[in-house]
Write a protein that holds these residues in place. Sequence first.
Motif, PDB file in Angstrom:
ATOM      1  N   ARG A  66       0.860  -1.180   0.000  1.00 52.72           N
ATOM      2  CA  ARG A  66       0.000   0.000   0.000  1.00 52.72           C
ATOM      3  C   ARG A  66       0.897   1.232   0.000  1.00 52.72           C
ATOM      4  NH1 ARG A  66       0.483   2.279   4.907  1.00 52.72           N
ATOM      5  NH2 ARG A  66       1.054   0.964   6.671  1.00 52.72           N
ATOM      6  N   ASP A  67       0.294   2.396  -0.172  1.00 53.49           N
ATOM      7  CA  ASP A  67       1.078   3.633  -0.162  1.00 53.49           C
ATOM      8  C   ASP A  67       1.530   3.984   1.258  1.00 53.49           C
ATOM      9  OD1 ASP A  67       0.736   3.853  -2.829  1.00 53.49           O
ATOM     10  OD2 ASP A  67      -0.572   5.608  -2.777  1.00 53.49           O
ATOM     11  N   LEU A  68       2.683   4.614   1.339  1.00 53.36           N
ATOM     12  CA  LEU A  68       3.164   5.178   2.603  1.00 53.36           C
ATOM     13  C   LEU A  68       2.538   6.568   2.745  1.00 53.36           C
ATOM     14  CD1 LEU A  68       5.250   4.949   5.014  1.00 53.36           C
ATOM     15  CD2 LEU A  68       6.837   6.158   3.526  1.00 53.36           C
ATOM     16  N   VAL A  69       1.892   6.811   3.860  1.00 50.27           N
ATOM     17  CA  VAL A  69       1.181   8.084   4.036  1.00 50.27           C
ATOM     18  C   VAL A  69       1.887   8.930   5.093  1.00 50.27           C
ATOM     19  CG1 VAL A  69      -1.027   9.184   4.607  1.00 50.27           C
ATOM     20  CG2 VAL A  69      -0.996   6.953   3.442  1.00 50.27           C
ATOM     21  N   VAL A  70       2.313  10.128   4.699  1.00 46.79           N
ATOM     22  CA  VAL A  70       2.986  11.030   5.637  1.00 46.79           C
ATOM     23  C   VAL A  70       2.293  12.384   5.613  1.00 46.79           C
ATOM     24  CG1 VAL A  70       4.743  11.566   3.882  1.00 46.79           C
ATOM     25  CG2 VAL A  70       5.175  12.139   6.271  1.00 46.79           C
ATOM     26  N   VAL A  71       2.039  12.910   6.811  1.00 43.81           N
ATOM     27  CA  VAL A  71       1.426  14.232   6.934  1.00 43.81           C
ATOM     28  C   VAL A  71       2.527  15.259   7.173  1.00 43.81           C
ATOM     29  CG1 VAL A  71      -0.130  15.691   8.293  1.00 43.81           C
ATOM     30  CG2 VAL A  71      -0.738  13.308   7.822  1.00 43.81           C
ATOM     31  N   ILE A  72       2.526  16.311   6.366  1.00 43.01           N
ATOM     32  CA  ILE A  72       3.426  17.439   6.585  1.00 43.01           C
ATOM     33  C   ILE A  72       2.579  18.602   7.091  1.00 43.01           C
ATOM     34  CG2 ILE A  72       5.101  19.022   5.574  1.00 43.01           C
ATOM     35  CD1 ILE A  72       6.081  16.128   5.632  1.00 43.01           C
ATOM     36  N   ILE A 116       0.101  14.212   2.757  1.00 38.35           N
ATOM     37  CA  ILE A 116      -1.098  14.972   3.123  1.00 38.35           C
ATOM     38  C   ILE A 116      -0.644  16.231   3.841  1.00 38.35           C
ATOM     39  CG2 ILE A 116      -3.196  14.982   4.530  1.00 38.35           C
ATOM     40  CD1 ILE A 116      -3.361  11.952   4.131  1.00 38.35           C
ATOM     41  N   MET A 117      -1.139  17.380   3.399  1.00 44.00           N
ATOM     42  CA  MET A 117      -0.792  18.661   4.004  1.00 44.00           C
ATOM     43  C   MET A 117      -1.941  19.111   4.916  1.00 44.00           C
ATOM     44  SD  MET A 117       2.145  19.328   2.518  1.00 44.00           S
ATOM     45  CE  MET A 117       2.456  21.107   2.572  1.00 44.00           C
ATOM     46  N   THR A 118      -1.596  19.637   6.088  1.00 44.42           N
ATOM     47  CA  THR A 118      -2.658  20.163   6.959  1.00 44.42           C
ATOM     48  C   THR A 118      -3.106  21.539   6.488  1.00 44.42           C
ATOM     49  OG1 THR A 118      -0.970  21.005   8.462  1.00 44.42           O
ATOM     50  CG2 THR A 118      -1.939  18.869   8.998  1.00 44.42           C
ATOM     51  N   ARG A 119      -2.229  22.238   5.774  1.00 40.00           N
ATOM     52  CA  ARG A 119      -2.638  23.468   5.085  1.00 40.00           C
ATOM     53  C   ARG A 119      -1.675  23.700   3.923  1.00 40.00           C
ATOM     54  NH1 ARG A 119      -0.021  28.568   6.549  1.00 40.00           N
ATOM     55  NH2 ARG A 119       1.603  28.221   8.119  1.00 40.00           N
ATOM     56  N   GLN A 120      -2.196  24.322   2.871  1.00 37.46           N
ATOM     57  CA  GLN A 120      -1.370  24.634   1.699  1.00 37.46           C
ATOM     58  C   GLN A 120      -1.387  26.112   1.380  1.00 37.46           C
ATOM     59  OE1 GLN A 120      -3.070  21.452  -0.896  1.00 37.46           O
ATOM     60  NE2 GLN A 120      -0.947  20.983  -1.340  1.00 37.46           N
ATOM     61  N   GLU A 129      -7.770  19.815  14.534  1.00 34.68           N
ATOM     62  CA  GLU A 129      -8.085  19.536  13.131  1.00 34.68           C
ATOM     63  C   GLU A 129      -6.867  18.949  12.419  1.00 34.68           C
ATOM     64  OE1 GLU A 129      -9.943  22.918  11.245  1.00 34.68           O
ATOM     65  OE2 GLU A 129      -9.880  21.925   9.283  1.00 34.68           O
ATOM     66  N   ARG A 130      -5.695  19.447  12.768  1.00 35.90           N
ATOM     67  CA  ARG A 130      -4.454  18.919  12.171  1.00 35.90           C
ATOM     68  C   ARG A 130      -4.283  17.446  12.551  1.00 35.90           C
ATOM     69  NH1 ARG A 130      -0.831  23.724  11.156  1.00 35.90           N
ATOM     70  NH2 ARG A 130      -2.087  25.504  11.731  1.00 35.90           N
ATOM     71  N   CYS A 131      -4.564  17.148  13.819  1.00 33.86           N
ATOM     72  CA  CYS A 131      -4.456  15.750  14.282  1.00 33.86           C
ATOM     73  C   CYS A 131      -5.525  14.881  13.615  1.00 33.86           C
ATOM     74  CB  CYS A 131      -4.606  15.683  15.801  1.00 33.86           C
ATOM     75  SG  CYS A 131      -3.334  16.602  16.694  1.00 33.86           S
ATOM     76  N   ASP A 132      -6.739  15.441  13.497  1.00 35.20           N
ATOM     77  CA  ASP A 132      -7.837  14.679  12.875  1.00 35.20           C
ATOM     78  C   ASP A 132      -7.506  14.292  11.444  1.00 35.20           C
ATOM     79  OD1 ASP A 132      -9.304  14.850  15.187  1.00 35.20           O
ATOM     80  OD2 ASP A 132     -10.569  16.521  14.506  1.00 35.20           O
ATOM     81  N   VAL A 133      -6.913  15.224  10.713  1.00 35.82           N
ATOM     82  CA  VAL A 133      -6.546  14.964   9.318  1.00 35.82           C
ATOM     83  C   VAL A 133      -5.648  13.729   9.244  1.00 35.82           C
ATOM     84  CG1 VAL A 133      -5.080  15.813   7.430  1.00 35.82           C
ATOM     85  CG2 VAL A 133      -6.834  17.297   8.429  1.00 35.82           C
ATOM     86  N   ALA A 134      -4.656  13.684  10.139  1.00 34.67           N
ATOM     87  CA  ALA A 134      -3.710  12.561  10.138  1.00 34.67           C
ATOM     88  C   ALA A 134      -4.357  11.271  10.633  1.00 34.67           C
ATOM     89  CB  ALA A 134      -2.501  12.907  10.999  1.00 34.67           C
ATOM     90  N   ASN A 135      -5.096  11.379  11.730  1.00 39.58           N
ATOM     91  CA  ASN A 135      -5.708  10.183  12.321  1.00 39.58           C
ATOM     92  C   ASN A 135      -6.761   9.581  11.392  1.00 39.58           C
ATOM     93  OD1 ASN A 135      -4.090  10.562  14.556  1.00 39.58           O
ATOM     94  ND2 ASN A 135      -5.682  11.586  15.756  1.00 39.58           N
TER      95      ASN A 135
END
Length: 275
Positions: A66-72, A116-120, A129-135
């Motif tokens: 599967r893809d590796l998912v990283v939040v920046i 995945i970016m928490t904001r662009q 919200e930043r944590c929710d995006v990742a979780n």
Amino acid sequence: MARRRRIRWDRVLLVFGPILLLIILLCVKCHHGDEESPTDPGTVESMVTEESGQDSEAVPVEAPYRDLVVVIDAGHGGNDDGAVNQTETRFEKDDNLRLALAVEERLNTHPHVQVIMTRQTDVFVELQERCDVANNANADFFISLHRNSATSGKGVEIWINNDSMGDITMDKMLAEYIMEWLEQAGISNNRGIKKGLRNSSVDAESENFYINRYTNMPSCLVEMGFMTSEIDNSNFDTKFNDYADAIAGAFMEMVSDRGIYTENGVPCFDTKEPA
Ligand SMILES: [Zn+2]
């Protein structure tokens, strides 16, 4: 001659016809039986090998990756400027976003890495919200980018969860790789990898940076030098590409070294725990 030949063909059909029919029936039955056989890995593998060589209707086997998912996470934004420089003309939120976008660009060059970016853009995003995006994305890693502030002080420090320092943990490992790469890129001072929260008592395990406490995956918060340090601001600008390369490079090296990521992605049976 013609009569003899006709009689011979009749005999052939009479004798071999039922045998041929029996062979066809047996083949159909065998093929059907294969499809219903237990799906242990050995059976599936041998079946696929046979069929892929002889049968154009071979069933493709789904790759176990599967893809590796990283939040920046670019710290602050919108009404929340974060730290400012001494003349109050430079805002942490802008440096964070610029660096986050540069790291994203570099990570996106790797196949099967999903960023995945928490904001662009320059918008305010709540910490939860930043944590929710990742979780909610079930991300594998979370990297938060910030810049520091103090009346005096310079250099880079990386913060991880308070309960992560005892053993070998993924977040500590991630922080160590990033710090090592940043040091090689050139920083004014290595202030170390730190646990918990600035100015908190050492024993207060509940005290952490919000994103380190409320994300479900290995995370770290990188303080990319001090907004109040001229040398750090100068480094941030002149070594900007090196810093982006370092953070992305450190991350990719760490997940590759640990066998978390291959060029095919993340093995599906990976448990997300340290090897
Ligand atoms: Zn900050």
